[in-house]
Design an enzyme around this catalytic site. Structure first.
Site, PDB file in Angstrom:
ATOM      1  CB  CYS A  31      74.362  74.511  45.247  1.00 56.96           C
ATOM      2  SG  CYS A  31      73.906  73.168  44.127  1.00 56.96           S
ATOM      3  CB  CYS A  52      69.686  73.966  43.865  1.00 59.19           C
ATOM      4  SG  CYS A  52      71.007  72.852  44.358  1.00 59.19           S
TER       5      CYS A  52
END
Length: 79
Positions: free
Chosen positions: A13, A10
């Protein structure tokens, strides 16, 4: 030093991975930085909320993106 950024890929991240690599560069430290995106490996590390930051096998952060100053502090703890 081994650093793992745990998460499914994501935006948070990716941001954490970028901040970790930038912080290491600013500190002049060479480390093995890995992105861990497999759910079973993330759970095995003990991280239930992503993104997660693991340094030398120790979970430092889960569920949020720390600032560079915090990342630097976590790295310094493991030197």
């Amino acid at each position: 030093m081994e650093i793992k950024v745990l998460g499914p890929g994501c935006n948070k991240c990716k941001t954490m991975y970028k901040l970790v690599t930038e912080t290491l560069g600013e500190m002049g430290i060479d480390a093995d930085v890995k992105k861990v995106e497999k759910l079973d490996e993330i759970i095995e590390a003990g991280v239930m909320l992503t993104p997660g930051l693991v340094i030398n096998g120790k979970v430092k952060v889960t569920g949020k993106v720390p600032g560079k100053s915090d990342i630097k502090k976590y790295i310094e703890q493991e030197i």
